[in-house]
Scaffold this motif. Sequence first.
Motif, PDB file in Angstrom:
ATOM      1  N   UNK A 168      -7.281 -40.247  -2.770  1.00  0.00           N
ATOM      2  CA  UNK A 168      -8.415 -41.038  -3.265  1.00  0.00           C
ATOM      3  C   UNK A 168      -9.678 -40.838  -2.420  1.00  0.00           C
ATOM      4  N   UNK A 169      -9.472 -40.314  -1.204  1.00  0.00           N
ATOM      5  CA  UNK A 169     -10.583 -40.327  -0.255  1.00  0.00           C
ATOM      6  C   UNK A 169     -10.512 -39.060   0.589  1.00  0.00           C
ATOM      7  N   UNK A 170     -11.618 -38.341   0.670  1.00  0.00           N
ATOM      8  CA  UNK A 170     -11.640 -37.137   1.498  1.00  0.00           C
ATOM      9  C   UNK A 170     -12.118 -37.429   2.915  1.00  0.00           C
ATOM     10  N   UNK A 171     -12.358 -38.691   3.206  1.00  0.00           N
ATOM     11  CA  UNK A 171     -12.823 -39.062   4.546  1.00  0.00           C
ATOM     12  C   UNK A 171     -14.169 -38.428   4.854  1.00  0.00           C
ATOM     13  N   UNK A 172     -14.216 -37.716   5.969  1.00  0.00           N
ATOM     14  CA  UNK A 172     -15.451 -37.103   6.436  1.00  0.00           C
ATOM     15  C   UNK A 172     -15.739 -35.769   5.728  1.00  0.00           C
ATOM     16  N   UNK A 217     -20.606 -37.195   2.993  1.00  0.00           N
ATOM     17  CA  UNK A 217     -19.150 -37.147   3.152  1.00  0.00           C
ATOM     18  C   UNK A 217     -18.454 -37.613   1.889  1.00  0.00           C
ATOM     19  N   UNK A 218     -17.185 -37.236   1.760  1.00  0.00           N
ATOM     20  CA  UNK A 218     -16.354 -37.685   0.648  1.00  0.00           C
ATOM     21  C   UNK A 218     -16.954 -37.298  -0.710  1.00  0.00           C
ATOM     22  N   UNK A 242     -16.728 -39.276  -4.583  1.00  0.00           N
ATOM     23  CA  UNK A 242     -15.380 -39.765  -4.904  1.00  0.00           C
ATOM     24  C   UNK A 242     -15.272 -41.279  -4.816  1.00  0.00           C
ATOM     25  N   UNK A 243     -16.048 -41.884  -3.902  1.00  0.00           N
ATOM     26  CA  UNK A 243     -15.949 -43.329  -3.727  1.00  0.00           C
ATOM     27  C   UNK A 243     -16.645 -44.065  -4.870  1.00  0.00           C
TER      28      UNK A 243
END
Lengths: 416, 164
Positions: free
Chosen positions: A337-341, A364-365, A384-385
């Motif tokens: 769900x989250x690619x982080x940085x 990011x993300x 993505x968020x």
Amino acid sequence: MAEEEIQPDWSEIPDDILFKIAQTLPIYSDYIRLRAVCLKWRITLPSTPLHTLPCQLPWLLLPPSSTSIKALCNNITTITNTRRTFYNILTNKLHTFHLLESTYPRRILGSSHGYLIITSETPEIFCFNPLTKSKIFLPPLSSLPGVISFKFSNVGREYMILDQSNNRTYHLDLKQMRDEFIRKIVLSSSPSNNGSTPSFAFAITTSFLTHSTELVFCTVNQNNWVSVPVSDFPAEDVIYCQSQKLFYAVNHLGNVGSFRIDENGICDVTIWETVNSIIPGDMKYLVLINEELMLLTRHLCAEADVITYCELNRTVSFEVYRFCECGSQQVWWDPVMDLGDKVVFVGESSSLALSASDFPGCKANCIYFTDDHSKCNDIGVYDLKEECVEALPCFPEDVSLPLSWESPIWISPNPR
Amino acid sequence: MASSSSSSLSRVVVKSSDNNLFVVNKKVASQSQLLKQCIDNMEEKGTNDVILIPLSNVTSNILTLVLEYCEKHADFADDDNNNQELKQWDHEFLKKFDYATLNSLTMAADYMVTKSLLNLCCQFIADSIKDLTVQQIRQIFDIKNDFTPQEEADIKNENAWAFR
């Protein structure tokens, strides 16, 4: 005996310390500016950094301006516009280069390791680095496994191709071969790398008749393309994993093949079948994030363009999955769900993931995407968020770009 | 007041270029490969005397700083290299200095073969010039532009994209 305190002179620091400082600079433009500080530093530091730079933030190579294309296509002008523009997403600046190598009627197929991969209306295909102007030939298109014969004298039907899915032959002309036959090419390393390990190119070719695909590879500087011994694997994307020295390809179902090519040109194949019942999405990409294999699916939505009455395909979302081996040669694609940085770049170029924190201003993300499917300038940034698509600042919606020529392409500047 | 037990030295005296003497305990001195080599050589010879190591290139101001660094790192010598407290200390340590001092410190770290300090200085310098313009780099290091206007223009033209 008090010594006089001498003010230290930075321009005179010993060479080995200057090298050490330069080697600690991961961004190529910082290195270039360091060399421009004073004469001593410029003489000491070589124009190509001695250290291997990490992958740089890609630029977006913009299509040739529409006027120059139109003029060239109609043979009105004899002046070839060799200028190509690169867009820097961080500085929001355009950089212009004279790139004679990429001008019409040549075509840029993609990019990998800082090299553009260029075809033309001849069997030649080569890699070209816009920074170093280094040009490295791949084996000619006429040596592709599907090509039975090639003759310039067969005007309009120069290539004779065997479609291996149904054993039928058909002809392609020079333009079709240049534009349509190769769907994607990925390099294993910078092709100029004349180190101990050779550089390989891995490509997906598409049949004009049935749209079935085949996988081929070559060793850069060799004479022939070689068929990958795998059947019934309609590949959608390929990627190279440096740490494992493997190419990976994914097909429409989400099955993955890994391909180890040795120096004798033998390709060792392993296939993982997916246990996911269905992976939604119109297009699939592979990308390596922290050395982990990830699958990206791209969802398109058709909309009508009221001006041209054309149907346009627009990206509405992406989904991300992580490769999880389960059982013998099976893969479970685990939703992420989250690619982080991380920030990912996809399109006709080799897919690329970087850390946004290394490039302040980069979001990011997010997935930065270009159009590699329908030539309708489907370009943007997917968050993505927030689950939304944003436009790139260099692509205002009313820009009048040619819809039938090259798409913008990500290219990561590489001084080697 | 060197306590000379058997043939192992516990302290050395280091002399700066401006003739100040520093008494340094062996563990601290060993952070510098140069000092460590001197100590090892003397120990091999079986000397029990306190040895004097003259450093002709390092002023007492700078030597104080190098020794401060060595002292801190000697305290952590038995820990692994990833100690967060030490990393934090390293970072704060360099932040205090102007670029002239940083230059002398880097040179001293190089001369005294204190590798981790040299790496730290180079990393700090590289971090501080990141994203700066050429003019800004010249300013912080106080470097004169010694290119002719023509040379300068050529340099910028060669890689115009990297200049703002």
